[in-house]
Design an enzyme around this catalytic site. Structure first.
Site, PDB file in Angstrom:
ATOM      1  N   SER A 100       0.860  -1.194   0.000  1.00 38.25           N
ATOM      2  CA  SER A 100       0.000   0.000   0.000  1.00 38.25           C
ATOM      3  C   SER A 100       0.886   1.230   0.000  1.00 38.25           C
ATOM      4  CB  SER A 100      -0.875   0.017   1.252  1.00 38.25           C
ATOM      5  OG  SER A 100      -1.543   1.260   1.366  1.00 38.25           O
TER       6      SER A 100
ATOM      7  N   TYR B 104      -1.320  -0.805  10.239  1.00 37.24           N
ATOM      8  CA  TYR B 104      -1.523  -1.290   8.858  1.00 37.24           C
ATOM      9  C   TYR B 104      -0.356  -0.832   7.977  1.00 37.24           C
ATOM     10  CZ  TYR B 104      -3.744  -1.281   4.169  1.00 37.24           C
ATOM     11  OH  TYR B 104      -4.031  -1.442   2.838  1.00 37.24           O
TER      12      TYR B 104
HETATM   13  P1  NAP Z   1     -11.560  -5.895   0.549  1.00 41.04           P
HETATM   14  O1  NAP Z   1     -12.487  -5.512  -0.553  1.00 41.04           O
HETATM   15  O2  NAP Z   1     -11.928  -5.563   1.960  1.00 41.04           O
HETATM   16  O3  NAP Z   1     -11.230  -7.451   0.419  1.00 41.04           O
HETATM   17  C1  NAP Z   1     -10.325  -8.035   1.311  1.00 41.04           C
HETATM   18  C2  NAP Z   1     -10.163  -9.496   0.947  1.00 41.04           C
HETATM   19  O4  NAP Z   1      -9.208 -10.065   1.866  1.00 41.04           O
HETATM   20  C3  NAP Z   1     -11.460 -10.269   1.088  1.00 41.04           C
HETATM   21  O5  NAP Z   1     -11.573 -11.131  -0.019  1.00 41.04           O
HETATM   22  C4  NAP Z   1     -11.257 -11.064   2.377  1.00 41.04           C
HETATM   23  O6  NAP Z   1     -11.892 -12.326   2.365  1.00 41.04           O
HETATM   24  C5  NAP Z   1      -9.755 -11.281   2.360  1.00 41.04           C
HETATM   25  N1  NAP Z   1      -9.220 -11.593   3.683  1.00 41.04           N
HETATM   26  C6  NAP Z   1      -9.213 -10.830   4.801  1.00 41.04           C
HETATM   27  N2  NAP Z   1      -8.634 -11.490   5.816  1.00 41.04           N
HETATM   28  C7  NAP Z   1      -8.265 -12.706   5.334  1.00 41.04           C
HETATM   29  C8  NAP Z   1      -7.632 -13.840   5.890  1.00 41.04           C
HETATM   30  N3  NAP Z   1      -7.235 -13.864   7.168  1.00 41.04           N
HETATM   31  N4  NAP Z   1      -7.416 -14.912   5.094  1.00 41.04           N
HETATM   32  C9  NAP Z   1      -7.801 -14.924   3.797  1.00 41.04           C
HETATM   33  N5  NAP Z   1      -8.412 -13.868   3.211  1.00 41.04           N
HETATM   34  C10 NAP Z   1      -8.640 -12.777   3.972  1.00 41.04           C
HETATM   35  O7  NAP Z   1     -10.110  -5.231   0.335  1.00 41.04           O
HETATM   36  P2  NAP Z   1      -9.407  -4.626  -0.989  1.00 41.04           P
HETATM   37  O8  NAP Z   1      -9.591  -3.169  -0.942  1.00 41.04           O
HETATM   38  O9  NAP Z   1      -9.766  -5.401  -2.191  1.00 41.04           O
HETATM   39  O10 NAP Z   1      -7.875  -4.890  -0.606  1.00 41.04           O
HETATM   40  C11 NAP Z   1      -7.108  -5.951  -1.145  1.00 41.04           C
HETATM   41  C12 NAP Z   1      -5.648  -5.726  -0.778  1.00 41.04           C
HETATM   42  O11 NAP Z   1      -5.217  -4.457  -1.279  1.00 41.04           O
HETATM   43  C13 NAP Z   1      -5.407  -5.692   0.739  1.00 41.04           C
HETATM   44  O12 NAP Z   1      -4.168  -6.299   1.032  1.00 41.04           O
HETATM   45  C14 NAP Z   1      -5.342  -4.201   1.037  1.00 41.04           C
HETATM   46  O13 NAP Z   1      -4.607  -3.932   2.200  1.00 41.04           O
HETATM   47  C15 NAP Z   1      -4.666  -3.683  -0.221  1.00 41.04           C
HETATM   48  N6  NAP Z   1      -4.906  -2.261  -0.455  1.00 41.04           N
HETATM   49  C16 NAP Z   1      -6.172  -1.770  -0.643  1.00 41.04           C
HETATM   50  C17 NAP Z   1      -6.350  -0.395  -0.842  1.00 41.04           C
HETATM   51  C18 NAP Z   1      -7.700   0.232  -1.029  1.00 41.04           C
HETATM   52  O14 NAP Z   1      -7.808   1.473  -0.990  1.00 41.04           O
HETATM   53  N7  NAP Z   1      -8.762  -0.525  -1.255  1.00 41.04           N
HETATM   54  C19 NAP Z   1      -5.236   0.464  -0.837  1.00 41.04           C
HETATM   55  C20 NAP Z   1      -3.965  -0.079  -0.650  1.00 41.04           C
HETATM   56  C21 NAP Z   1      -3.807  -1.441  -0.460  1.00 41.04           C
HETATM   57  P3  NAP Z   1     -13.454 -12.518   2.779  1.00 41.04           P
HETATM   58  O15 NAP Z   1     -14.238 -11.994   1.601  1.00 41.04           O
HETATM   59  O16 NAP Z   1     -13.575 -13.975   2.973  1.00 41.04           O
HETATM   60  O17 NAP Z   1     -13.656 -11.700   4.024  1.00 41.04           O
END
Ligand code: NAP
Length: 251
Positions: free
Chosen positions: A146, A160
Site C-alpha cells: 500500500s 496497517y
Molecule cells: P476488501 O475488498 O476488503 O477485500 C479483502 C479481501 O481479503 C477479502 O476477499 C477477504 O476475504 C480477504 N481476507 C481478509 N482477511 C483474510 C484472511 N485472514 N485470510 C484470507 N483472506 C482474507 O479489500 P481490498 O480493498 O480489495 O484490498 C485488497 C488488498 O489491497 C489488501 O491487502 C489491502 O490492504 C490492499 N490495499 C487496498 C487499498 C484500497 O484502498 N482498497 C489500498 C492499498 C492497499 P473474505 O471476503 O472472505 O472476508
C-alpha cells in the site's frame, strides 16, 4: 479445457481488488484458485465467472495467517489445478481509525498475522512449488502492499502502514533470494481504491473524502490495480523483480 494454462492462487479473491485480479487473470489465460476466509460464497461466484471464461477455477477457504490452513489450501491447488505458476498475496484488512496510543496488542497481532505472517506463509508454500531449488519450473509472486507503507497513515492505522512496509522489505529480500531460481517477486502499492475495505474500517465515506487529496483528483478502481498485478504476473514482466509499483493516481 487447456491443461497447459498457467495456474494462479489469489488470496482474498472473492471481492475487491482480488476479485478484479481473478477476472483479469482469467481473461488473459490463467486458471485461477480463489481464496476467501469468510466469504466462500463470493469466492465461488468469482470462480464461476472464471469458468464461464473457459478457464479452470477453484474456490478455497483458508485463513492466510493459519499455517495448517495455508498448507491445506496449497495442497488442494496441487491436486485440483496442478502446478502453480503464480501467487497473489492480496488478503488484507484494515481496522478502525485510531492513534497508536489508543491501539491494543490484539489489534496489532491481528494486523501483522494477516498481512505479514499470511504473506510469508503463502510465499513459502509457493516457493516450495516454483523455485528451481525445489525442482519447480519457476513462477511469479505479487504482493499487495500500500502507499501507506511510505505515508505512515498517522491518526488512521499506523499498524496497517507498518505491516505493509514489512511486506515491501520482504518483497525486496525474497526477490533477490530467488532471482536466479526462476521466481520473480514484486509488490503493487495501491493508493485510495474504491472497495469495501474502507467501510470495513468504519469509514464508508473515506474514498469520497480523500479523493481531492489525490493528484488525479479521484480514487482508483480495483480494475486499475488488477492491470498492474496481472502484468507483473505475466511473462511481459520477465525482467522485473524486486520492484514496488505505485498505483496511486500520483499520491
Ligand atoms: P476488501 O475488498 O476488503 O477485500 C479483502 C479481501 O481479503 C477479502 O476477499 C477477504 O476475504 C480477504 N481476507 C481478509 N482477511 C483474510 C484472511 N485472514 N485470510 C484470507 N483472506 C482474507 O479489500 P481490498 O480493498 O480489495 O484490498 C485488497 C488488498 O489491497 C489488501 O491487502 C489491502 O490492504 C490492499 N490495499 C487496498 C487499498 C484500497 O484502498 N482498497 C489500498 C492499498 C492497499 P473474505 O471476503 O472472505 O472476508
Amino acid at each position: 479445457m487447456d491443461p497447459m494454462n498457467p495456474v494462479v492462487l489469489i488470496t482474498g479473491g472473492g471481492r475487491g481488488i482480488g476479485a478484479a485480479v481473478a477476472r483479469l487473470a482469467a481473461a488473459q489465460g490463467w486458471d485461477v484458485a480463489v481464496n476467501a476466509v469468510h466469504g466462500l460464497r463470493s469466492a465461488q461466484a468469482v470462480a464461476d465467472e472464471v469458468r464461464a471464461m473457459g478457464r479452470r477455477a477453484l474456490a478455497v477457504q483458508a485463513d492466510v495467517s493459519d499455517e495448517a490452513a495455508v498448507r491445506a489450501m496449497f495442497a488442494r491447488v496441487d491436486t485440483e489445478l496442478g502446478r502453480l505458476h503464480g501467487l497473489v498475496n492480496n488478503a488484507g484488512v484494515v481496522d478502525v481509525a485510531q492513534r497508536v496510543d489508543e491501539m491494543s496488542l490484539a489489534r496489532w497481532q491481528r494486523m501483522f498475522a494477516i498481512h505479514v505472517q499470511g504473506t510469508f506463509l503463502c510465499t513459502r508454500e509457493a516457493l516450495l512449488r516454483m523455485s528451481f531449488r525445489h525442482a519447480g519450473a519457476g513462477g511469479a509472486i505479487v504482493n499487495l502492499s500500500s502507499a501507506a507503507a511510505r505515508l505512515g497513515s498517522p491518526g488512521q492505522y499506523v499498524d496497517y502502514a507498518a505491516a505493509k512496509a514489512a511486506i515491501d522489505t520482504f518483497t525486496l529480500g525474497v526477490a533477490r533470494e530467488v532471482a536466479n531460481e526462476g521466481v520473480r517477486v514484486n509488490a503493487v502499492r495501491p493508493g485510495i481504491i474504491d472497495t469495501d475495505i474502507h467501510a470495513s474500517g468504519g469509514q464508508p465515506d473515506r474514498v469520497q473524502r480523500m479523493a481531492p487529496q489525490v493528484p488525479m483528483q479521484r480514487a482508483g478502481t480495483a480494475d486499475e490495480v488488477a492491470q498492474a498485478v496481472v502484468w507483473l504476473l505475466s511473462e511481459r514482466a520477465s525482467y522485473v523483480t524486486g520492484s514496488l509499483m505505485d498505483v496511486t493516481g500520483g499520491r
